[in-house]
Scaffold this motif. Structure first.
Motif, PDB file in Angstrom:
ATOM      1  N   SER A 217       0.828  -1.202   0.000  1.00  0.00           N
ATOM      2  CA  SER A 217       0.000   0.000   0.000  1.00  0.00           C
ATOM      3  C   SER A 217       0.863   1.253   0.000  1.00  0.00           C
ATOM      4  O   SER A 217       0.499   2.282  -0.588  1.00  0.00           O
ATOM      5  CB  SER A 217      -0.928  -0.005   1.216  1.00  0.00           C
ATOM      6  N   CYS A 218       2.023   1.184   0.633  1.00  0.00           N
ATOM      7  CA  CYS A 218       2.960   2.297   0.630  1.00  0.00           C
ATOM      8  C   CYS A 218       3.450   2.586  -0.793  1.00  0.00           C
ATOM      9  O   CYS A 218       3.630   3.750  -1.177  1.00  0.00           O
ATOM     10  CB  CYS A 218       4.138   1.975   1.537  1.00  0.00           C
ATOM     11  N   LEU A 219       3.639   1.532  -1.581  1.00  0.00           N
ATOM     12  CA  LEU A 219       4.054   1.693  -2.974  1.00  0.00           C
ATOM     13  C   LEU A 219       3.049   2.542  -3.742  1.00  0.00           C
ATOM     14  O   LEU A 219       3.418   3.519  -4.413  1.00  0.00           O
ATOM     15  CB  LEU A 219       4.193   0.309  -3.615  1.00  0.00           C
ATOM     16  N   TRP A 220       1.753   2.197  -3.634  1.00  0.00           N
ATOM     17  CA  TRP A 220       0.730   2.969  -4.337  1.00  0.00           C
ATOM     18  C   TRP A 220       0.685   4.405  -3.827  1.00  0.00           C
ATOM     19  O   TRP A 220       0.620   5.363  -4.617  1.00  0.00           O
ATOM     20  CB  TRP A 220      -0.647   2.316  -4.132  1.00  0.00           C
ATOM     21  N   ALA A 221       0.682   4.578  -2.513  1.00  0.00           N
ATOM     22  CA  ALA A 221       0.582   5.917  -1.940  1.00  0.00           C
ATOM     23  C   ALA A 221       1.790   6.774  -2.323  1.00  0.00           C
ATOM     24  O   ALA A 221       1.658   7.974  -2.587  1.00  0.00           O
ATOM     25  CB  ALA A 221       0.464   5.825  -0.422  1.00  0.00           C
ATOM     26  N   LEU A 222       2.961   6.164  -2.373  1.00  0.00           N
ATOM     27  CA  LEU A 222       4.178   6.875  -2.760  1.00  0.00           C
ATOM     28  C   LEU A 222       4.084   7.377  -4.198  1.00  0.00           C
ATOM     29  O   LEU A 222       4.393   8.541  -4.493  1.00  0.00           O
ATOM     30  CB  LEU A 222       5.380   5.938  -2.594  1.00  0.00           C
ATOM     31  N   LEU A 223       3.637   6.506  -5.092  1.00  0.00           N
ATOM     32  CA  LEU A 223       3.525   6.888  -6.502  1.00  0.00           C
ATOM     33  C   LEU A 223       2.470   7.978  -6.699  1.00  0.00           C
ATOM     34  O   LEU A 223       2.691   8.955  -7.429  1.00  0.00           O
ATOM     35  CB  LEU A 223       3.166   5.667  -7.354  1.00  0.00           C
ATOM     36  N   GLU A 224       1.335   7.822  -6.036  1.00  0.00           N
ATOM     37  CA  GLU A 224       0.229   8.777  -6.220  1.00  0.00           C
ATOM     38  C   GLU A 224       0.568  10.153  -5.672  1.00  0.00           C
ATOM     39  O   GLU A 224       0.055  11.162  -6.174  1.00  0.00           O
ATOM     40  CB  GLU A 224      -1.032   8.233  -5.531  1.00  0.00           C
ATOM     41  N   SER A 225       1.417  10.200  -4.654  1.00  0.00           N
ATOM     42  CA  SER A 225       1.712  11.485  -4.018  1.00  0.00           C
ATOM     43  C   SER A 225       2.910  12.199  -4.638  1.00  0.00           C
ATOM     44  O   SER A 225       3.088  13.404  -4.407  1.00  0.00           O
ATOM     45  CB  SER A 225       1.953  11.282  -2.518  1.00  0.00           C
ATOM     46  N   LEU A 339      -4.904  -3.248   9.116  1.00  0.00           N
ATOM     47  CA  LEU A 339      -4.186  -2.204   9.836  1.00  0.00           C
ATOM     48  C   LEU A 339      -2.869  -1.883   9.126  1.00  0.00           C
ATOM     49  O   LEU A 339      -2.503  -0.710   8.968  1.00  0.00           O
ATOM     50  CB  LEU A 339      -3.932  -2.640  11.274  1.00  0.00           C
ATOM     51  N   ALA A 340      -2.170  -2.927   8.696  1.00  0.00           N
ATOM     52  CA  ALA A 340      -0.904  -2.721   7.995  1.00  0.00           C
ATOM     53  C   ALA A 340      -1.114  -1.950   6.699  1.00  0.00           C
ATOM     54  O   ALA A 340      -0.327  -1.053   6.357  1.00  0.00           O
ATOM     55  CB  ALA A 340      -0.247  -4.077   7.710  1.00  0.00           C
ATOM     56  N   TYR A 341      -2.171  -2.287   5.971  1.00  0.00           N
ATOM     57  CA  TYR A 341      -2.478  -1.585   4.727  1.00  0.00           C
ATOM     58  C   TYR A 341      -2.730  -0.099   4.995  1.00  0.00           C
ATOM     59  O   TYR A 341      -2.227   0.773   4.274  1.00  0.00           O
ATOM     60  CB  TYR A 341      -3.703  -2.218   4.073  1.00  0.00           C
ATOM     61  N   SER A 342      -3.491   0.193   6.042  1.00  0.00           N
ATOM     62  CA  SER A 342      -3.804   1.580   6.370  1.00  0.00           C
ATOM     63  C   SER A 342      -2.545   2.348   6.773  1.00  0.00           C
ATOM     64  O   SER A 342      -2.368   3.516   6.387  1.00  0.00           O
ATOM     65  CB  SER A 342      -4.829   1.630   7.503  1.00  0.00           C
ATOM     66  N   VAL A 343      -1.678   1.705   7.527  1.00  0.00           N
ATOM     67  CA  VAL A 343      -0.430   2.351   7.932  1.00  0.00           C
ATOM     68  C   VAL A 343       0.419   2.677   6.698  1.00  0.00           C
ATOM     69  O   VAL A 343       1.000   3.769   6.588  1.00  0.00           O
ATOM     70  CB  VAL A 343       0.350   1.457   8.914  1.00  0.00           C
ATOM     71  N   GLY A 344       0.486   1.744   5.764  1.00  0.00           N
ATOM     72  CA  GLY A 344       1.237   1.996   4.533  1.00  0.00           C
ATOM     73  C   GLY A 344       0.694   3.169   3.751  1.00  0.00           C
ATOM     74  O   GLY A 344       1.456   3.984   3.203  1.00  0.00           O
ATOM     75  N   MET A 345      -0.633   3.288   3.707  1.00  0.00           N
ATOM     76  CA  MET A 345      -1.256   4.399   2.988  1.00  0.00           C
ATOM     77  C   MET A 345      -0.916   5.745   3.629  1.00  0.00           C
ATOM     78  O   MET A 345      -0.784   6.765   2.939  1.00  0.00           O
ATOM     79  CB  MET A 345      -2.773   4.221   2.969  1.00  0.00           C
ATOM     80  N   MET A 346      -0.776   5.746   4.948  1.00  0.00           N
ATOM     81  CA  MET A 346      -0.464   6.999   5.634  1.00  0.00           C
ATOM     82  C   MET A 346       1.029   7.327   5.581  1.00  0.00           C
ATOM     83  O   MET A 346       1.422   8.484   5.425  1.00  0.00           O
ATOM     84  CB  MET A 346      -0.935   6.917   7.086  1.00  0.00           C
ATOM     85  N   VAL A 347       1.871   6.296   5.688  1.00  0.00           N
ATOM     86  CA  VAL A 347       3.317   6.514   5.747  1.00  0.00           C
ATOM     87  C   VAL A 347       3.885   6.867   4.371  1.00  0.00           C
ATOM     88  O   VAL A 347       4.793   7.710   4.264  1.00  0.00           O
ATOM     89  CB  VAL A 347       4.021   5.270   6.323  1.00  0.00           C
ATOM     90  N   GLY A 348       3.358   6.246   3.306  1.00  0.00           N
ATOM     91  CA  GLY A 348       3.903   6.445   1.969  1.00  0.00           C
ATOM     92  C   GLY A 348       4.047   7.898   1.569  1.00  0.00           C
ATOM     93  O   GLY A 348       5.150   8.347   1.199  1.00  0.00           O
ATOM     94  N   PRO A 349       2.971   8.701   1.618  1.00  0.00           N
ATOM     95  CA  PRO A 349       3.097  10.107   1.218  1.00  0.00           C
ATOM     96  C   PRO A 349       4.033  10.910   2.115  1.00  0.00           C
ATOM     97  O   PRO A 349       4.742  11.802   1.641  1.00  0.00           O
ATOM     98  CB  PRO A 349       1.654  10.624   1.326  1.00  0.00           C
ATOM     99  N   LEU A 350       4.038  10.601   3.430  1.00  0.00           N
ATOM    100  CA  LEU A 350       4.889  11.351   4.347  1.00  0.00           C
ATOM    101  C   LEU A 350       6.364  11.091   4.069  1.00  0.00           C
ATOM    102  O   LEU A 350       7.168  12.025   3.938  1.00  0.00           O
ATOM    103  CB  LEU A 350       4.554  10.986   5.793  1.00  0.00           C
ATOM    104  N   VAL A 351       6.728   9.808   3.984  1.00  0.00           N
ATOM    105  CA  VAL A 351       8.123   9.455   3.714  1.00  0.00           C
ATOM    106  C   VAL A 351       8.530   9.909   2.316  1.00  0.00           C
ATOM    107  O   VAL A 351       9.614  10.470   2.111  1.00  0.00           O
ATOM    108  CB  VAL A 351       8.331   7.937   3.883  1.00  0.00           C
ATOM    109  N   GLY A 352       7.641   9.665   1.342  1.00  0.00           N
ATOM    110  CA  GLY A 352       7.943  10.074  -0.022  1.00  0.00           C
ATOM    111  C   GLY A 352       8.155  11.564  -0.143  1.00  0.00           C
ATOM    112  O   GLY A 352       9.105  12.027  -0.789  1.00  0.00           O
ATOM    113  N   GLY A 353       7.265  12.345   0.485  1.00  0.00           N
ATOM    114  CA  GLY A 353       7.408  13.793   0.424  1.00  0.00           C
ATOM    115  C   GLY A 353       8.708  14.271   1.039  1.00  0.00           C
ATOM    116  O   GLY A 353       9.383  15.157   0.500  1.00  0.00           O
TER     117      GLY A 353
END
Length: 384
Positions: A217-225, A339-353
Protein backbone atom coordinates in the motif's frame (compact mmCIF):
# COMPACT_ATOMS: atom_id res chain seq x y z
CA UNK A 1 -33.77 -20.53 -8.02
CA UNK A 2 -31.01 -22.90 -7.05
CA UNK A 3 -28.06 -21.57 -5.07
CA UNK A 4 -24.56 -22.12 -6.52
CA UNK A 5 -22.06 -24.26 -4.65
CA UNK A 6 -20.87 -22.63 -1.39
CA UNK A 7 -17.34 -21.75 -2.66
CA UNK A 8 -18.78 -20.19 -5.83
CA UNK A 9 -21.37 -18.29 -3.80
CA UNK A 10 -18.69 -17.02 -1.41
CA UNK A 11 -16.55 -15.77 -4.30
CA UNK A 12 -19.49 -14.11 -6.07
CA UNK A 13 -20.65 -12.34 -2.90
CA UNK A 14 -17.17 -11.20 -1.91
CA UNK A 15 -16.15 -10.01 -5.38
CA UNK A 16 -19.35 -8.00 -5.77
CA UNK A 17 -19.03 -6.60 -2.24
CA UNK A 18 -15.43 -5.45 -2.82
CA UNK A 19 -16.32 -3.99 -6.21
CA UNK A 20 -19.26 -1.98 -4.87
CA UNK A 21 -17.31 -0.78 -1.83
CA UNK A 22 -14.41 0.56 -3.91
CA UNK A 23 -16.69 2.05 -6.55
CA UNK A 24 -18.63 3.95 -3.87
CA UNK A 25 -15.39 5.06 -2.22
CA UNK A 26 -14.13 6.64 -5.45
CA UNK A 27 -17.46 8.22 -6.47
CA UNK A 28 -16.53 11.14 -4.21
CA UNK A 29 -13.19 11.93 -5.87
CA UNK A 30 -14.40 13.92 -8.93
CA UNK A 31 -17.02 15.71 -6.80
CA UNK A 32 -14.58 17.21 -4.29
CA UNK A 33 -14.11 20.48 -6.26
CA UNK A 34 -17.90 20.92 -6.42
CA UNK A 35 -18.28 20.35 -2.67
CA UNK A 36 -15.42 22.75 -1.96
CA UNK A 37 -17.05 25.44 -4.12
CA UNK A 38 -20.67 24.96 -3.06
CA UNK A 39 -19.94 24.58 0.66
CA UNK A 40 -17.00 27.03 0.67
CA UNK A 41 -14.59 24.49 2.09
CA UNK A 42 -10.88 25.10 2.57
CA UNK A 43 -8.20 22.50 1.82
CA UNK A 44 -8.16 21.24 5.39
CA UNK A 45 -11.93 20.67 5.41
CA UNK A 46 -11.74 18.83 2.10
CA UNK A 47 -8.95 16.66 3.51
CA UNK A 48 -11.04 15.86 6.60
CA UNK A 49 -14.01 14.91 4.42
CA UNK A 50 -11.93 12.58 2.26
CA UNK A 51 -9.76 11.16 5.04
CA UNK A 52 -12.51 10.41 7.55
CA UNK A 53 -13.06 7.08 5.75
CA UNK A 54 -9.55 5.89 6.59
CA UNK A 55 -9.88 6.98 10.23
CA UNK A 56 -13.13 5.05 10.61
CA UNK A 57 -11.65 2.01 8.87
CA UNK A 58 -8.78 1.96 11.36
CA UNK A 59 -11.02 2.42 14.39
CA UNK A 60 -13.54 -0.21 13.27
CA UNK A 61 -11.08 -2.88 12.14
CA UNK A 62 -10.51 -4.77 15.40
CA UNK A 63 -14.11 -4.57 16.75
CA UNK A 64 -15.52 -5.75 13.42
CA UNK A 65 -12.99 -8.60 13.30
CA UNK A 66 -14.02 -9.79 16.76
CA UNK A 67 -17.71 -9.64 15.85
CA UNK A 68 -17.10 -11.50 12.59
CA UNK A 69 -15.20 -14.36 14.22
CA UNK A 70 -17.66 -14.59 17.10
CA UNK A 71 -21.05 -14.18 15.39
CA UNK A 72 -20.38 -15.11 11.76
CA UNK A 73 -19.70 -13.60 8.34
CA UNK A 74 -23.26 -13.20 7.01
CA UNK A 75 -24.68 -11.03 9.78
CA UNK A 76 -21.69 -8.70 9.83
CA UNK A 77 -21.79 -8.23 6.07
CA UNK A 78 -25.53 -7.51 6.04
CA UNK A 79 -25.35 -4.96 8.87
CA UNK A 80 -22.40 -3.32 7.12
CA UNK A 81 -24.43 -3.13 3.94
CA UNK A 82 -27.33 -1.47 5.75
CA UNK A 83 -24.91 1.19 6.97
CA UNK A 84 -23.53 1.61 3.47
CA UNK A 85 -27.01 2.21 2.07
CA UNK A 86 -27.70 4.91 4.65
CA UNK A 87 -24.41 6.71 4.01
CA UNK A 88 -24.87 6.58 0.24
CA UNK A 89 -28.34 8.15 0.50
CA UNK A 90 -26.98 10.85 2.84
CA UNK A 91 -24.43 11.78 0.19
CA UNK A 92 -27.22 11.94 -2.38
CA UNK A 93 -29.41 14.40 -0.44
CA UNK A 94 -27.28 16.24 2.12
CA UNK A 95 -25.93 19.76 1.66
CA UNK A 96 -24.43 20.10 5.15
CA UNK A 97 -20.71 19.57 5.67
CA UNK A 98 -20.95 17.84 9.06
CA UNK A 99 -23.43 15.32 7.68
CA UNK A 100 -21.14 14.54 4.76
CA UNK A 101 -18.20 13.97 7.12
CA UNK A 102 -20.36 11.71 9.30
CA UNK A 103 -21.52 9.78 6.23
CA UNK A 104 -17.95 9.35 5.03
CA UNK A 105 -16.92 8.15 8.50
CA UNK A 106 -19.75 5.60 8.60
CA UNK A 107 -18.79 4.52 5.09
CA UNK A 108 -15.40 3.55 6.52
CA UNK A 109 -17.07 1.49 9.24
CA UNK A 110 -19.20 -0.22 6.57
CA UNK A 111 -16.01 -0.85 4.58
CA UNK A 112 -14.51 -2.73 7.53
CA UNK A 113 -17.74 -4.76 7.76
CA UNK A 114 -17.31 -5.66 4.08
CA UNK A 115 -13.62 -6.46 3.73
CA UNK A 116 -12.95 -8.41 6.91
CA UNK A 117 -15.89 -10.86 6.73
CA UNK A 118 -15.48 -11.06 2.95
CA UNK A 119 -11.88 -12.22 3.19
CA UNK A 120 -12.78 -14.56 6.04
CA UNK A 121 -15.57 -16.01 3.90
CA UNK A 122 -13.10 -16.85 1.14
CA UNK A 123 -10.67 -18.38 3.62
CA UNK A 124 -13.54 -20.51 5.00
CA UNK A 125 -14.56 -21.93 1.62
CA UNK A 126 -11.29 -22.25 -0.31
CA UNK A 127 -8.47 -24.60 0.71
CA UNK A 128 -4.86 -23.48 0.66
CA UNK A 129 -4.22 -24.84 -2.85
CA UNK A 130 -6.84 -22.52 -4.42
CA UNK A 131 -7.11 -19.74 -1.84
CA UNK A 132 -4.69 -17.36 -3.56
CA UNK A 133 -6.56 -17.45 -6.86
CA UNK A 134 -9.92 -16.80 -5.16
CA UNK A 135 -8.61 -13.88 -3.13
CA UNK A 136 -6.78 -12.44 -6.14
CA UNK A 137 -10.02 -12.57 -8.13
CA UNK A 138 -11.85 -10.65 -5.37
CA UNK A 139 -9.07 -8.04 -5.33
CA UNK A 140 -9.37 -7.70 -9.11
CA UNK A 141 -13.09 -6.96 -8.72
CA UNK A 142 -12.20 -4.26 -6.18
CA UNK A 143 -9.65 -2.76 -8.56
CA UNK A 144 -12.30 -2.67 -11.27
CA UNK A 145 -14.37 -0.49 -8.95
CA UNK A 146 -11.37 1.84 -8.58
CA UNK A 147 -11.16 2.15 -12.37
CA UNK A 148 -14.86 2.68 -12.98
CA UNK A 149 -15.76 4.88 -10.01
CA UNK A 150 -14.15 8.27 -10.84
CA UNK A 151 -15.06 8.49 -14.56
CA UNK A 152 -18.58 7.19 -13.90
CA UNK A 153 -19.10 9.73 -11.14
CA UNK A 154 -17.81 12.58 -13.28
CA UNK A 155 -20.06 11.61 -16.19
CA UNK A 156 -23.19 11.29 -14.03
CA UNK A 157 -22.44 14.55 -12.22
CA UNK A 158 -22.05 16.39 -15.52
CA UNK A 159 -25.29 15.05 -17.00
CA UNK A 160 -27.50 14.50 -13.96
CA UNK A 161 -26.14 16.54 -11.06
CA UNK A 162 -24.11 15.64 -7.94
CA UNK A 163 -26.82 13.41 -6.46
CA UNK A 164 -26.97 11.10 -9.47
CA UNK A 165 -23.75 9.10 -8.77
CA UNK A 166 -24.93 8.27 -5.25
CA UNK A 167 -28.44 7.34 -6.36
CA UNK A 168 -26.87 4.85 -8.76
CA UNK A 169 -24.66 3.74 -5.88
CA UNK A 170 -27.76 3.05 -3.78
CA UNK A 171 -29.10 0.83 -6.55
CA UNK A 172 -25.81 -1.10 -6.60
CA UNK A 173 -25.94 -1.48 -2.82
CA UNK A 174 -29.46 -2.94 -3.12
CA UNK A 175 -28.22 -5.47 -5.70
CA UNK A 176 -25.29 -6.29 -3.44
CA UNK A 177 -27.71 -6.81 -0.53
CA UNK A 178 -29.84 -9.18 -2.59
CA UNK A 179 -26.76 -11.21 -3.46
CA UNK A 180 -25.59 -11.46 0.14
CA UNK A 181 -29.04 -12.32 1.50
CA UNK A 182 -29.72 -14.99 -1.14
CA UNK A 183 -26.32 -16.58 -1.61
CA UNK A 184 -24.96 -16.70 1.95
CA UNK A 185 -26.27 -19.49 4.19
CA UNK A 186 -28.20 -18.45 7.29
CA UNK A 187 -26.56 -21.10 9.47
CA UNK A 188 -22.76 -21.04 9.58
CA UNK A 189 -20.50 -23.87 10.76
CA UNK A 190 -18.61 -23.78 14.04
CA UNK A 191 -15.10 -22.54 13.54
CA UNK A 192 -13.06 -23.93 16.39
CA UNK A 193 -11.10 -21.99 19.02
CA UNK A 194 -10.67 -18.22 18.68
CA UNK A 195 -7.09 -16.97 18.52
CA UNK A 196 -6.24 -13.83 20.52
CA UNK A 197 -4.45 -11.04 18.70
CA UNK A 198 -1.34 -11.60 20.82
CA UNK A 199 -1.03 -15.16 19.55
CA UNK A 200 -1.56 -14.06 15.95
CA UNK A 201 1.10 -11.36 16.26
CA UNK A 202 3.55 -13.82 17.81
CA UNK A 203 3.54 -15.76 14.51
CA UNK A 204 6.54 -14.54 12.50
CA UNK A 205 5.04 -15.43 9.13
CA UNK A 206 1.93 -13.34 9.86
CA UNK A 207 4.12 -10.41 10.90
CA UNK A 208 6.27 -10.65 7.76
CA UNK A 209 3.31 -10.76 5.38
CA UNK A 210 1.60 -7.93 7.27
CA UNK A 211 4.74 -5.90 6.72
CA UNK A 212 4.65 -6.80 3.04
CA UNK A 213 1.04 -5.60 2.83
CA UNK A 214 2.12 -2.28 4.34
CA UNK A 215 4.88 -2.04 1.73
CA UNK A 216 2.39 -2.76 -1.06
CA UNK A 217 0.00 0.00 0.00
CA UNK A 218 2.96 2.30 0.63
CA UNK A 219 4.05 1.69 -2.97
CA UNK A 220 0.73 2.97 -4.34
CA UNK A 221 0.58 5.92 -1.94
CA UNK A 222 4.18 6.88 -2.76
CA UNK A 223 3.52 6.89 -6.50
CA UNK A 224 0.23 8.78 -6.22
CA UNK A 225 1.71 11.48 -4.02
CA UNK A 226 4.97 12.12 -5.92
CA UNK A 227 4.62 11.34 -9.63
CA UNK A 228 1.79 13.64 -10.85
CA UNK A 229 3.77 16.85 -10.26
CA UNK A 230 6.83 15.36 -11.97
CA UNK A 231 4.82 14.16 -14.98
CA UNK A 232 3.33 17.62 -15.40
CA UNK A 233 6.58 19.55 -14.93
CA UNK A 234 9.07 17.27 -16.70
CA UNK A 235 6.93 15.69 -19.42
CA UNK A 236 4.28 18.40 -19.83
CA UNK A 237 1.45 15.95 -19.24
CA UNK A 238 -2.11 17.18 -18.84
CA UNK A 239 -4.35 15.93 -16.01
CA UNK A 240 -5.95 13.50 -18.47
CA UNK A 241 -2.57 12.09 -19.50
CA UNK A 242 -1.50 11.76 -15.87
CA UNK A 243 -4.74 9.92 -15.17
CA UNK A 244 -4.07 7.55 -18.05
CA UNK A 245 -0.63 6.71 -16.66
CA UNK A 246 -2.15 5.71 -13.33
CA UNK A 247 -5.01 3.95 -15.09
CA UNK A 248 -2.42 1.82 -16.92
CA UNK A 249 -0.95 0.79 -13.57
CA UNK A 250 -4.41 0.02 -12.18
CA UNK A 251 -5.35 -2.09 -15.21
CA UNK A 252 -2.13 -4.09 -14.93
CA UNK A 253 -2.75 -4.61 -11.22
CA UNK A 254 -6.33 -5.72 -11.89
CA UNK A 255 -5.34 -8.22 -14.58
CA UNK A 256 -2.38 -9.72 -12.73
CA UNK A 257 -3.85 -9.94 -9.22
CA UNK A 258 -5.67 -13.28 -9.80
CA UNK A 259 -2.65 -14.60 -11.71
CA UNK A 260 -0.25 -13.84 -8.86
CA UNK A 261 -2.68 -15.33 -6.37
CA UNK A 262 -2.83 -18.51 -8.43
CA UNK A 263 0.96 -18.53 -8.83
CA UNK A 264 1.34 -18.31 -5.05
CA UNK A 265 -0.93 -21.38 -4.79
CA UNK A 266 1.44 -23.27 -7.07
CA UNK A 267 4.96 -22.21 -6.08
CA UNK A 268 4.43 -20.73 -2.60
CA UNK A 269 3.51 -17.34 -1.16
CA UNK A 270 7.05 -16.40 -0.13
CA UNK A 271 8.53 -16.98 -3.58
CA UNK A 272 6.01 -14.72 -5.28
CA UNK A 273 6.55 -12.01 -2.66
CA UNK A 274 10.34 -12.18 -3.09
CA UNK A 275 9.98 -11.66 -6.83
CA UNK A 276 7.78 -8.63 -6.16
CA UNK A 277 10.33 -7.08 -3.81
CA UNK A 278 13.09 -7.47 -6.39
CA UNK A 279 10.90 -6.00 -9.13
CA UNK A 280 10.03 -3.02 -6.92
CA UNK A 281 13.70 -2.31 -6.33
CA UNK A 282 14.35 -2.33 -10.10
CA UNK A 283 11.24 -0.56 -11.39
CA UNK A 284 10.51 2.12 -8.78
CA UNK A 285 12.98 4.75 -10.07
CA UNK A 286 12.02 4.33 -13.75
CA UNK A 287 8.98 6.67 -13.98
CA UNK A 288 11.19 9.55 -12.79
CA UNK A 289 13.98 8.74 -15.26
CA UNK A 290 12.29 7.77 -18.54
CA UNK A 291 12.12 10.62 -21.08
CA UNK A 292 8.96 9.69 -23.03
CA UNK A 293 5.37 9.38 -21.89
CA UNK A 294 4.84 6.00 -23.58
CA UNK A 295 7.87 4.64 -21.72
CA UNK A 296 6.41 5.91 -18.46
CA UNK A 297 3.13 4.12 -19.24
CA UNK A 298 5.02 0.84 -19.70
CA UNK A 299 6.90 1.39 -16.44
CA UNK A 300 3.65 2.14 -14.61
CA UNK A 301 2.14 -1.08 -15.93
CA UNK A 302 5.21 -2.88 -14.61
CA UNK A 303 4.72 -1.29 -11.20
CA UNK A 304 1.03 -2.22 -11.22
CA UNK A 305 2.03 -5.84 -11.81
CA UNK A 306 4.69 -5.54 -9.11
CA UNK A 307 2.00 -4.52 -6.63
CA UNK A 308 0.21 -7.79 -7.44
CA UNK A 309 3.39 -9.79 -6.77
CA UNK A 310 3.69 -8.12 -3.36
CA UNK A 311 0.07 -7.94 -2.20
CA UNK A 312 -1.68 -10.98 -3.69
CA UNK A 313 0.21 -13.60 -1.60
CA UNK A 314 -0.33 -11.77 1.71
CA UNK A 315 -3.95 -12.63 2.54
CA UNK A 316 -3.76 -16.34 1.60
CA UNK A 317 -0.44 -16.65 3.47
CA UNK A 318 -2.00 -15.27 6.66
CA UNK A 319 -5.07 -17.52 6.23
CA UNK A 320 -2.77 -20.53 5.82
CA UNK A 321 -1.06 -19.72 9.13
CA UNK A 322 -4.36 -19.38 10.99
CA UNK A 323 -5.41 -22.78 9.65
CA UNK A 324 -2.13 -24.32 10.76
CA UNK A 325 -2.78 -22.98 14.26
CA UNK A 326 -5.97 -25.07 14.33
CA UNK A 327 -8.40 -22.16 14.11
CA UNK A 328 -10.59 -20.25 11.68
CA UNK A 329 -10.19 -16.83 13.30
CA UNK A 330 -9.57 -15.47 9.84
CA UNK A 331 -11.21 -12.08 10.38
CA UNK A 332 -9.00 -11.35 13.38
CA UNK A 333 -5.91 -12.19 11.33
CA UNK A 334 -7.09 -10.13 8.37
CA UNK A 335 -7.64 -7.16 10.68
CA UNK A 336 -3.86 -7.14 11.18
CA UNK A 337 -3.41 -6.96 7.41
CA UNK A 338 -6.05 -4.24 7.23
CA UNK A 339 -4.19 -2.20 9.84
CA UNK A 340 -0.90 -2.72 8.00
CA UNK A 341 -2.48 -1.58 4.73
CA UNK A 342 -3.80 1.58 6.37
CA UNK A 343 -0.43 2.35 7.93
CA UNK A 344 1.24 2.00 4.53
CA UNK A 345 -1.26 4.40 2.99
CA UNK A 346 -0.46 7.00 5.63
CA UNK A 347 3.32 6.51 5.75
CA UNK A 348 3.90 6.44 1.97
CA UNK A 349 3.10 10.11 1.22
CA UNK A 350 4.89 11.35 4.35
CA UNK A 351 8.12 9.45 3.71
CA UNK A 352 7.94 10.07 -0.02
CA UNK A 353 7.41 13.79 0.42
CA UNK A 354 10.33 14.10 2.85
CA UNK A 355 12.67 12.13 0.58
CA UNK A 356 11.68 14.06 -2.54
CA UNK A 357 12.20 17.37 -0.77
CA UNK A 358 15.62 16.34 0.50
CA UNK A 359 17.00 14.26 -2.39
CA UNK A 360 14.89 14.84 -5.48
CA UNK A 361 12.38 12.43 -7.00
CA UNK A 362 14.72 10.01 -8.78
CA UNK A 363 16.94 9.49 -5.73
CA UNK A 364 13.90 9.26 -3.46
CA UNK A 365 12.34 6.51 -5.55
CA UNK A 366 15.68 4.74 -5.89
CA UNK A 367 16.19 4.77 -2.13
CA UNK A 368 12.63 3.53 -1.62
CA UNK A 369 13.39 0.69 -4.03
CA UNK A 370 16.37 -0.27 -1.89
CA UNK A 371 14.01 -0.39 1.07
CA UNK A 372 11.89 -2.98 -0.73
CA UNK A 373 15.02 -5.01 -1.51
CA UNK A 374 16.12 -4.78 2.14
CA UNK A 375 12.84 -6.40 3.19
CA UNK A 376 14.17 -9.61 1.67
CA UNK A 377 16.33 -9.87 4.81
CA UNK A 378 13.17 -9.91 6.95
CA UNK A 379 11.93 -12.86 4.90
CA UNK A 380 14.95 -15.02 5.64
CA UNK A 381 13.79 -18.48 6.64
CA UNK A 382 10.14 -17.93 5.64
CA UNK A 383 8.80 -20.99 3.82
CA UNK A 384 5.16 -20.88 2.84
Amino acid sequence: MRRPAPPTAALLVTALAFHVDMLLYYLLVPLLPRYARDLQLNQMEVGILFGSYAVALLLATFPVALLTDRYGRRGTMLWGLAGLMVTTLVFAVSKQYWLLVLARFLQGVAGAATWLPGMALLADHFPAESRGKAMGTAFAAANLGVLIGPPLSGFLDQHGGPSTPFLLGAVLVALDAAGRAFLLPVTEPKRGPKLPFRQLLSNRTIRVFAGAMALGSCLWALLESTLPLDFNRRLGQSPTQIGLCFAAAAVAHTLTSPLMGRLSDRIGRARVLRVGLVLAAILLPLPALLPRSWMVVVAMMGLGSTASFIMSPCSPAVADQVERLGSQSFASAFSILNLAYSVGMMVGPLVGGALVQGLGLAWALGLSGLGFAAYLLAMKGIRT
